[in-house]
Motif scaffolding. Structure first.
Motif, PDB file in Angstrom:
ATOM      1  N   UNK A 124       1.031  -1.318  -0.020  1.00  0.00           N
ATOM      2  CA  UNK A 124      -0.117   0.035  -0.109  1.00  0.00           C
ATOM      3  C   UNK A 124       0.889   1.247   0.005  1.00  0.00           C
ATOM      4  N   UNK A 125       0.458   2.064  -0.903  1.00  0.00           N
ATOM      5  CA  UNK A 125       1.450   3.377  -1.073  1.00  0.00           C
ATOM      6  C   UNK A 125       0.408   4.519  -0.815  1.00  0.00           C
ATOM      7  N   UNK A 126       1.390   5.621  -0.768  1.00  0.00           N
ATOM      8  CA  UNK A 126       0.562   6.945  -0.648  1.00  0.00           C
ATOM      9  C   UNK A 126       0.829   7.981  -1.653  1.00  0.00           C
ATOM     10  N   UNK A 127       1.121   7.281  -3.155  1.00  0.00           N
ATOM     11  CA  UNK A 127       1.647   8.153  -4.032  1.00  0.00           C
ATOM     12  C   UNK A 127       0.769   8.490  -4.937  1.00  0.00           C
ATOM     13  N   UNK A 128       1.219   8.522  -6.297  1.00  0.00           N
ATOM     14  CA  UNK A 128       0.351   9.469  -7.203  1.00  0.00           C
ATOM     15  C   UNK A 128      -0.889   8.697  -7.648  1.00  0.00           C
ATOM     16  N   UNK A 129      -0.720   7.409  -7.469  1.00  0.00           N
ATOM     17  CA  UNK A 129      -2.074   6.622  -8.040  1.00  0.00           C
ATOM     18  C   UNK A 129      -2.050   6.395  -9.504  1.00  0.00           C
ATOM     19  N   UNK A 130      -2.986   5.825  -9.975  1.00  0.00           N
ATOM     20  CA  UNK A 130      -2.913   5.133 -11.375  1.00  0.00           C
ATOM     21  C   UNK A 130      -4.230   5.867 -11.980  1.00  0.00           C
ATOM     22  N   UNK A 131      -4.063   6.481 -12.990  1.00  0.00           N
ATOM     23  CA  UNK A 131      -5.337   7.183 -13.776  1.00  0.00           C
ATOM     24  C   UNK A 131      -6.102   5.857 -14.140  1.00  0.00           C
ATOM     25  N   UNK A 132      -7.491   6.232 -14.277  1.00  0.00           N
ATOM     26  CA  UNK A 132      -8.568   5.088 -14.714  1.00  0.00           C
ATOM     27  C   UNK A 132      -8.249   4.862 -15.941  1.00  0.00           C
ATOM     28  N   UNK A 133      -7.877   5.633 -16.991  1.00  0.00           N
ATOM     29  CA  UNK A 133      -7.533   5.062 -18.245  1.00  0.00           C
ATOM     30  C   UNK A 133      -6.335   4.108 -18.557  1.00  0.00           C
TER      31      UNK A 133
END
Length: 198
Positions: A124-133
């Motif tokens: 689990x990270x607190x990062x930039x996340x992954x765009x849905x696309x």
């Protein structure tokens, strides 16, 4: 003097590119060994807690000054059949990504637990996340999410992680929120049925 500094800069850039190419070649080689054979897949009984803690501690030692990397497991002992080398590659890719895409000072959590005949691992990270696309392509070789900008990577790490997990008859998935973070979850059966090619 300026010319000397330019030379040093050029050599540094060349070394960085060589390292990047070496990483890519290594990743491609790992991906190409995809068939489950006696040589390519070699599970053994290990205490998954000790095994995973060792991997996490390596990251804790190397990144203590930039990230808070936490290890959590409620179990005292967790025996599973795993290919040490393959699973290590998968877990180091996931933890490495979590660190790379999290801000300095961010938390990366590694959780391990057992439920019946399955072991669960979460990074689990607190990062930039992954765009849905990008989500549906994330495990494809050479695909990199559109928001990674100039952060280095080959686009092969998650493809390798998925392949390694599937060789263990396991599953890997993720949930992500842009700018909030990502959670990867791996399900690993404690006992692996070897399917030998005839």
């Amino acid at each position: 003097r300026e010319r000397e500094e330019e030379k040093i800069q050029y050599l540094d850039n060349i070394n960085i590119q060589v390292d990047h190419l070496n990483e890519m070649v290594s990743d491609v080689m790992t991906l190409s060994k995809s068939e489950r054979t006696e040589q390519g897949f070699d599970p053994e009984r290990v205490d998954l807690i000790t095994y995973c803690r060792d991997i996490v501690e390596t990251f804790q030692i190397n990144h203590y000054h930039t990230h808070d990397i936490q290890f959590d497991c409620p179990d005292k002992i967790l025996i599973a059949e795993v290919d040490r080398k393959l699973l290590r590659r998968a877990l180091t890719n996931l933890i490495g990504n979590a660190i790379k895409y999290s801000p300095e000072g961010g938390v990366v959590a590694f959780k391990l637990w057992r439920d019946g005949s399955v072991a669960f691992v979460q990074v689990i990270d607190s990062g930039i996340g992954i765009p849905e696309k990008d989500a549906q392509y994330l495990f494809n070789a050479f695909h990199r999410a559109s928001n990674v900008n100039n952060l280095p990577g080959t686009g092969l790490g998650l493809a390798i992680a998925k392949q390694a997990v599937e060789l263990h008859d396991g599953h890997i998935n993720f949930v992500s929120v842009a700018d909030r973070g990502t959670t990867f979850t791996i399900e690993l059966p404690l006992v692996v049925e070897l399917k030998r090619e005839i």
